[in-house]
Design a protein around this motif. Structure first.
Motif, PDB file in Angstrom:
ATOM      1  N   ALA A 431     -25.960  33.865   0.094  1.00 57.38           N
ATOM      2  CA  ALA A 431     -26.955  34.008   1.160  1.00 57.38           C
ATOM      3  C   ALA A 431     -28.183  34.085   0.341  1.00 57.38           C
ATOM      4  CB  ALA A 431     -26.661  35.665   1.624  1.00 57.38           C
ATOM      5  N   ARG A 432     -28.088  34.325  -1.097  1.00 54.80           N
ATOM      6  CA  ARG A 432     -29.606  34.145  -1.758  1.00 54.80           C
ATOM      7  C   ARG A 432     -30.000  32.712  -1.826  1.00 54.80           C
ATOM      8  NH1 ARG A 432     -27.088  38.822  -4.145  1.00 54.80           N
ATOM      9  NH2 ARG A 432     -28.555  40.782  -4.117  1.00 54.80           N
ATOM     10  N   LEU A 433     -28.901  31.948  -2.012  1.00 57.02           N
ATOM     11  CA  LEU A 433     -29.138  30.407  -2.451  1.00 57.02           C
ATOM     12  C   LEU A 433     -30.197  29.902  -1.356  1.00 57.02           C
ATOM     13  CD1 LEU A 433     -28.360  28.149  -3.996  1.00 57.02           C
ATOM     14  CD2 LEU A 433     -26.380  27.656  -2.385  1.00 57.02           C
ATOM     15  N   PRO A 434     -30.367  30.223  -0.120  1.00 59.11           N
ATOM     16  CA  PRO A 434     -31.466  29.183   0.636  1.00 59.11           C
ATOM     17  C   PRO A 434     -32.827  29.607   0.354  1.00 59.11           C
ATOM     18  CG  PRO A 434     -29.639  29.988   2.086  1.00 59.11           C
ATOM     19  CD  PRO A 434     -29.258  30.375   0.935  1.00 59.11           C
ATOM     20  N   ILE A 435     -33.000  31.074  -0.247  1.00 58.44           N
ATOM     21  CA  ILE A 435     -34.126  31.631  -0.676  1.00 58.44           C
ATOM     22  C   ILE A 435     -34.469  31.031  -1.800  1.00 58.44           C
ATOM     23  CG2 ILE A 435     -35.643  33.729  -1.054  1.00 58.44           C
ATOM     24  CD1 ILE A 435     -33.180  35.306   0.673  1.00 58.44           C
ATOM     25  N   TYR A 436     -33.635  31.026  -2.871  1.00 58.98           N
ATOM     26  CA  TYR A 436     -33.764  30.466  -4.258  1.00 58.98           C
ATOM     27  C   TYR A 436     -34.334  29.057  -4.067  1.00 58.98           C
ATOM     28  CZ  TYR A 436     -31.343  34.508  -6.243  1.00 58.98           C
ATOM     29  OH  TYR A 436     -31.020  35.714  -6.678  1.00 58.98           O
ATOM     30  N   THR A 437     -33.521  28.238  -3.351  1.00 55.67           N
ATOM     31  CA  THR A 437     -33.662  26.859  -3.299  1.00 55.67           C
ATOM     32  C   THR A 437     -35.329  26.816  -2.555  1.00 55.67           C
ATOM     33  OG1 THR A 437     -31.363  26.532  -2.725  1.00 55.67           O
ATOM     34  CG2 THR A 437     -32.881  24.728  -2.260  1.00 55.67           C
ATOM     35  N   MET A 438     -35.498  27.174  -1.500  1.00 51.22           N
ATOM     36  CA  MET A 438     -36.849  26.879  -0.933  1.00 51.22           C
ATOM     37  C   MET A 438     -37.993  27.376  -1.914  1.00 51.22           C
ATOM     38  SD  MET A 438     -38.050  28.665   2.770  1.00 51.22           S
ATOM     39  CE  MET A 438     -38.334  30.402   2.276  1.00 51.22           C
ATOM     40  N   MET A 439     -37.845  28.345  -2.524  1.00 43.25           N
ATOM     41  CA  MET A 439     -38.960  28.984  -3.450  1.00 43.25           C
ATOM     42  C   MET A 439     -38.988  28.058  -4.384  1.00 43.25           C
ATOM     43  SD  MET A 439     -40.913  31.436  -2.185  1.00 43.25           S
ATOM     44  CE  MET A 439     -40.517  30.724  -0.858  1.00 43.25           C
ATOM     45  N   ILE A 440     -37.855  27.761  -5.329  1.00 49.64           N
ATOM     46  CA  ILE A 440     -38.000  26.933  -6.495  1.00 49.64           C
ATOM     47  C   ILE A 440     -38.445  25.545  -5.966  1.00 49.64           C
ATOM     48  CG2 ILE A 440     -36.593  25.536  -8.023  1.00 49.64           C
ATOM     49  CD1 ILE A 440     -34.574  27.893  -8.285  1.00 49.64           C
ATOM     50  N   ALA A 441     -38.116  24.791  -5.187  1.00 49.47           N
ATOM     51  CA  ALA A 441     -38.757  23.696  -4.504  1.00 49.47           C
ATOM     52  C   ALA A 441     -40.254  23.685  -4.355  1.00 49.47           C
ATOM     53  CB  ALA A 441     -37.924  23.238  -3.294  1.00 49.47           C
ATOM     54  N   LEU A 442     -40.802  24.975  -3.926  1.00 46.46           N
ATOM     55  CA  LEU A 442     -42.025  25.342  -3.587  1.00 46.46           C
ATOM     56  C   LEU A 442     -43.033  25.511  -4.593  1.00 46.46           C
ATOM     57  CD1 LEU A 442     -43.658  25.368  -0.980  1.00 46.46           C
ATOM     58  CD2 LEU A 442     -43.341  27.826  -0.963  1.00 46.46           C
ATOM     59  N   VAL A 443     -42.549  26.303  -5.641  1.00 47.27           N
ATOM     60  CA  VAL A 443     -43.384  26.643  -6.908  1.00 47.27           C
ATOM     61  C   VAL A 443     -42.736  26.382  -8.189  1.00 47.27           C
ATOM     62  CG1 VAL A 443     -43.950  28.756  -5.558  1.00 47.27           C
ATOM     63  CG2 VAL A 443     -42.049  28.845  -7.189  1.00 47.27           C
ATOM     64  N   ILE A 444     -41.746  25.574  -8.275  1.00 43.99           N
ATOM     65  CA  ILE A 444     -41.163  25.140  -9.768  1.00 43.99           C
ATOM     66  C   ILE A 444     -41.421  23.721  -9.665  1.00 43.99           C
ATOM     67  CG2 ILE A 444     -39.540  25.274 -11.455  1.00 43.99           C
ATOM     68  CD1 ILE A 444     -40.410  28.026 -10.660  1.00 43.99           C
ATOM     69  N   PRO A 445     -42.298  23.343 -10.792  1.00 42.01           N
ATOM     70  CA  PRO A 445     -42.220  21.673 -10.756  1.00 42.01           C
ATOM     71  C   PRO A 445     -40.899  21.099 -10.976  1.00 42.01           C
ATOM     72  CG  PRO A 445     -43.402  22.735 -12.498  1.00 42.01           C
ATOM     73  CD  PRO A 445     -42.898  23.845 -11.512  1.00 42.01           C
ATOM     74  N   ASP A 446     -40.713  19.766 -10.645  1.00 40.57           N
ATOM     75  CA  ASP A 446     -39.605  19.072 -10.798  1.00 40.57           C
ATOM     76  C   ASP A 446     -39.605  18.437 -12.103  1.00 40.57           C
ATOM     77  OD1 ASP A 446     -36.960  18.035 -10.584  1.00 40.57           O
ATOM     78  OD2 ASP A 446     -37.646  16.411  -9.113  1.00 40.57           O
ATOM     79  N   LYS A 447     -39.940  18.988 -13.092  1.00 40.96           N
ATOM     80  CA  LYS A 447     -39.844  18.395 -14.506  1.00 40.96           C
ATOM     81  C   LYS A 447     -38.466  18.163 -15.166  1.00 40.96           C
ATOM     82  CE  LYS A 447     -44.456  20.085 -15.498  1.00 40.96           C
ATOM     83  NZ  LYS A 447     -45.153  21.003 -16.575  1.00 40.96           N
ATOM     84  N   ARG A 448     -38.432  17.378 -15.924  1.00 44.88           N
ATOM     85  CA  ARG A 448     -37.003  17.002 -16.651  1.00 44.88           C
ATOM     86  C   ARG A 448     -37.331  17.120 -18.175  1.00 44.88           C
ATOM     87  NH1 ARG A 448     -33.092  16.356 -13.486  1.00 44.88           N
ATOM     88  NH2 ARG A 448     -33.416  15.758 -11.201  1.00 44.88           N
ATOM     89  N   PHE A 449     -36.466  17.519 -18.922  1.00 40.71           N
ATOM     90  CA  PHE A 449     -36.130  17.360 -20.470  1.00 40.71           C
ATOM     91  C   PHE A 449     -34.924  16.977 -20.577  1.00 40.71           C
ATOM     92  CE2 PHE A 449     -38.056  21.299 -18.745  1.00 40.71           C
ATOM     93  CZ  PHE A 449     -39.403  21.462 -19.063  1.00 40.71           C
ATOM     94  N   GLY A 450     -34.883  15.445 -20.596  1.00 43.18           N
ATOM     95  CA  GLY A 450     -33.744  14.717 -20.731  1.00 43.18           C
ATOM     96  C   GLY A 450     -32.765  14.962 -19.571  1.00 43.18           C
ATOM     97  N   ILE A 451     -31.558  15.108 -19.846  1.00 41.02           N
ATOM     98  CA  ILE A 451     -30.777  15.438 -18.516  1.00 41.02           C
ATOM     99  C   ILE A 451     -31.030  16.821 -18.050  1.00 41.02           C
ATOM    100  CG2 ILE A 451     -28.970  14.075 -19.777  1.00 41.02           C
ATOM    101  CD1 ILE A 451     -27.494  16.837 -20.395  1.00 41.02           C
ATOM    102  N   LEU A 452     -31.733  17.739 -18.789  1.00 35.13           N
ATOM    103  CA  LEU A 452     -32.018  19.214 -17.969  1.00 35.13           C
ATOM    104  C   LEU A 452     -33.375  19.077 -17.146  1.00 35.13           C
ATOM    105  CD1 LEU A 452     -31.873  21.222 -21.247  1.00 35.13           C
ATOM    106  CD2 LEU A 452     -30.128  20.875 -19.811  1.00 35.13           C
TER     107      LEU A 452
END
Length: 709
Positions: A431-452
């Motif tokens: 039930a927390r997953l939708p909230i995490y997903t929305m906030m992560i997509a909103l405020v966390i940049p989609d940066k990659r460190f190799g496969i991470l």
């Protein structure tokens, strides 16, 4: 056609019972609770032969007829209690052929209850790899009951066992006339007295009633007293009788094994599962691999779900925009688009992630790795007052805290069970997953460190944070819970197997249905209520807003940039003076130090119905408060453009992290509180949970917001 008969599936844990249940019933299954207890009751209808339908009851796994946990007592009651509504006409005992000696103890006990029995031998392939050859005909003669070799994962032997069920129901097979051991000689006088007081089909059943007279709910007080009097008169020694019974059974089993089973040298080479365990259960590499598996699980939620989520999100945005331009501009249209449609879009977009999460968890369970996680973490659990048995409820809490708390009934130690119940809601549930997903997509940049990927790392961090906070709180509670009982962690590790892809697919579909049905209807109902609260308000507050903006709008050209800006201010002012706005502004001073505005405050309140309601609430509030011409914008775009009165963005990195931390720790779930009350039989413990989790969430959110501000 005759009425469906009851067939009970019993067996040791990890014997293949659930696989046979799935093979017999297919998708015709349902899960409820056994009467009076919160233990899962898994039942399903199966067509045995034309004209014969069976109600298959999958009973909790147990190693013997001497129960220790609530789950085992359920199995015990169904088999012993002649008044139980689920009393079986036939019992199918699922036995692991690769561990036949241990499984035969339970089989022999069931046989002596004198209910018709079929033994289904599973894992014959593993037995052969161990060098074990079983003479099935010989075993059948020795036991006096039909024995069928099956492999339900590959649908082998299912047709044969259905034929045997048909023959057994038509009385072609009947219980052996002689007991497996001489049960009567164990306590002849006591057995006779019990059979006089309580209806019993067998001497062994009467012996069990005497053994557990204090714990059997189906006995009335008169029966209980009469049996206790007989026990006292004949100096019945429960422990001595059980020890004698087990010794006699193993002596007979030894003879059967010698006559029917050929085993190679036990010092032969290790099985593949044991070799894999050397790596996966290694004291260092085992934990490293566990972290990698957890990271891949949460990273995959983003990798695999990103495209279907975008399609759903953009689809709803386009649909809202098209409906806004096609339908007349009135309250009915507004209600449909901003109330119902916004609510549906608020949960539909997360269906792909829910399906992927449960699909990956099912793969871990099917392969046998989930049991290894319990084994690996037992040492850590011991240090905080728990044991490895607490890990499975905690892991189950990643899906949902309600069944996870119900699963604590397998923990015999009362202190460990209570502490596990108290900390399980800290695990990040789906039930927390939708909230995490929305906030992560909103405020966390989609940066990659190799496969991470940074977003995947943050997601895994939130789940690990919940786990480590749970064990930290458990360590503190260990100091205050004054129950002293010793506990032991004994667990059989299942062999590694390839996942059943059909089962994985079925689980994904079923969990999506449950999410849409249970969470979806709550979200839509609350979205509709919120639409009314956000669309209407006190006349004393609304009229000045209309008096201010309507003349201004009349002075500018429709469709001009000035009109669009004025209309946006008008909609925002109307929302602010609505009933929802008044309530939100009332609680805003309390949550403002966490970086939350009044709209988030409204969502915090509605989330008590279900955490995932947060997203639907935000979708409704931002739909009602937006310019009607902007209905094709996605919720993420609307949140990104949200501003404070001073023009600064609402959803900064600090505010997003603060919100995620709040939801990681806050109780925010009425269903969980209800189940905790039911399991502990007191409102004291859910009240303590609500207070400590809300306080913890507030303090941690405050700290995080001010660190990243």
């Amino acid at each position: 056609m005759q009425a469906p008969i009851n067939i009970a599936l019993v067996g040791n844990p990890n014997s293949g019972k659930s696989s046979l249940f799935n093979a017999l019933t297919g998708l015709n299954q349902k899960v409820g609770n056994f009467p009076g207890v919160t233990v899962d009751k898994k039942t399903g209808m199966a067509q045995i032969v034309p004209g014969l339908t069976a109600n298959i009851i999958d009973l909790p796994g147990t190693y013997s007829l001497y129960p220790k946990s609530a789950d085992e007592y359920v199995t015990y009651d169904v088999l012993i209690n002649q008044n139980n509504a689920d009393i079986p006409r036939l019992v199918i005992i699922v036995a692991d052929a690769s561990n036949l000696k241990r499984n035969l103890l339970f089989c022999s006990q069931i046989i002596d209850l004198k209910t018709p029995v079929i033994i289904a031998l599973t894992m014959m392939d593993i037995a052969r790899r161990k060098g074990v050859e079983i003479d099935i005909d010989g075993l059948e003669r020795e036991l006096g009951v039909p024995v069928v070799a099956i492999n339900p994962r590959k649908n082998k032997g299912v047709t044969e066992i259905k034929k045997v069920i048909d023959l057994a129901i038509r009385s072609q097979y009947s219980p052996p006339p002689r007991d497996f051991i001489n049960n009567t000689a164990l306590a002849k006088e006591v057995i006779e007295e019990v059979k006089r007081v309580v209806p019993c089909k067998s001497d062994y059943g009467a012996l069990h009633i005497a053994t557990n007279v204090e714990d059997l709910p189906f006995l009335n007080e008169a029966q209980r007293q009469a049996i206790k009097k007989a026990l006292q008169a004949h100096q019945f020694n429960k422990t001595k009788m059980q020890a004698e019974e087990i010794m006699q059974r193993y002596a007979r089993i030894k003879h059967i094994m010698k006559a029917s089973v050929v085993e190679n040298d036990p010092l032969q080479k290790q099985l593949r599962s044991e070799k894999i365990d050397d790596l996966l259960l290694h004291r260092f590499w085992g934990y490293a691999i566990l972290l990698v598996v957890m990271f891949l699980l949460f990273q995959s939620i983003f990798w695999l779900a990103s495209y279907p989520m975008s399609w759903i999100e953009n689809g709803f945005g386009a649909l809202s925009g098209w409906l806004s331009s096609s339908l007349p501009d009135n309250k009915v249209t507004d209600f449909f688009i901003n109330g119902i449609l916004a609510g549906i879009s608020g949960f539909a977009v997360f269906v792909p992630q829910i399906m992927i999460l449960f699909g990956l968890i099912t793969i871990l369970e099917d392969t046998g790795y989930m049991a290894r996680i319990s084994f690996l973490t037992d040492r850590l659990m011991r240090q905080v007052g728990l044991n490895g048995k607490s890990v499975m409820p905690l892991i189950s809490g990643v899906a949902c805290a309600v069944p996870a708390i119900m699963a604590t009934r397998t923990i015999e130690n009362r202190k460990e069970r209570l502490i596990t119940i108290m900390v399980t809601p800290l695990m990040s549930c789906s039930a927390r997953l939708p909230i995490y997903t929305m906030m992560i997509a909103l405020v966390i940049p989609d940066k990659r460190f190799g496969i991470l990927g940074l977003q995947g790392l943050v997601m895994m961090g939130l789940y690990l944070l919940g786990f480590f906070m749970a064990i930290t709180i458990a360590a503190l509670m260990k100091l205050f819970v004054r129950i002293k009982e010793k506990s032991y962690f004994i667990m059989e590790l299942p062999v590694y197997r390839s996942p059943r892809w059909a089962n994985v697919g079925t689980t994904m579909v079923e969990k999506a249905k449950i999410f849409v049905k249970d969470a979806g209807k709550v979200i839509v109902v609350i979205s509709v209520v919120l639409w009314f609260l956000a669309s209407y308000g006190p006349a004393s507050k609304r009229e000045p807003v209309h008096q201010k903006y309507e003349p201004l709008l009349a002075q500018v050209a429709p469709g001009s940039p000035q009109a669009a800006e004025l209309n946006k201010e008008f909609q925002s002012a109307k929302l602010s003076t609505s009933y929802a706005g008044v309530l939100g502004h009332a609680i805003e001073p309390a949550i403002r130090p966490l970086g939350f505005d009044w709209k988030i405050g409204i969502a915090l309140i509605t989330s008590f119905a279900a955490r995932e309601v947060f997203v639907g609430t935000m979708a409704t509030l931002y739909s009602v408060g937006e310019d009607p011409d902007n209905n094709n914008a996605t919720l993420r775009e609307k949140l990104s453009s949200a501003k404070w009165p001073d023009g600064s963005p609402v959803y900064t990195l600090a505010a997003g992290l603060s919100l995620m931390i709040f939801y990681a720790f806050a109780m925010q779930c009425m269903s969980t509180m209800a189940i905790v009350k039911r399991e502990t039989k007191s409102w004291k413990f859910p009240a303590i949970q609500l207070l400590y989790m809300t306080g913890l969430a507030y303090i941690c959110s405050y700290i995080i917001f001010h660190i990243f501000r």
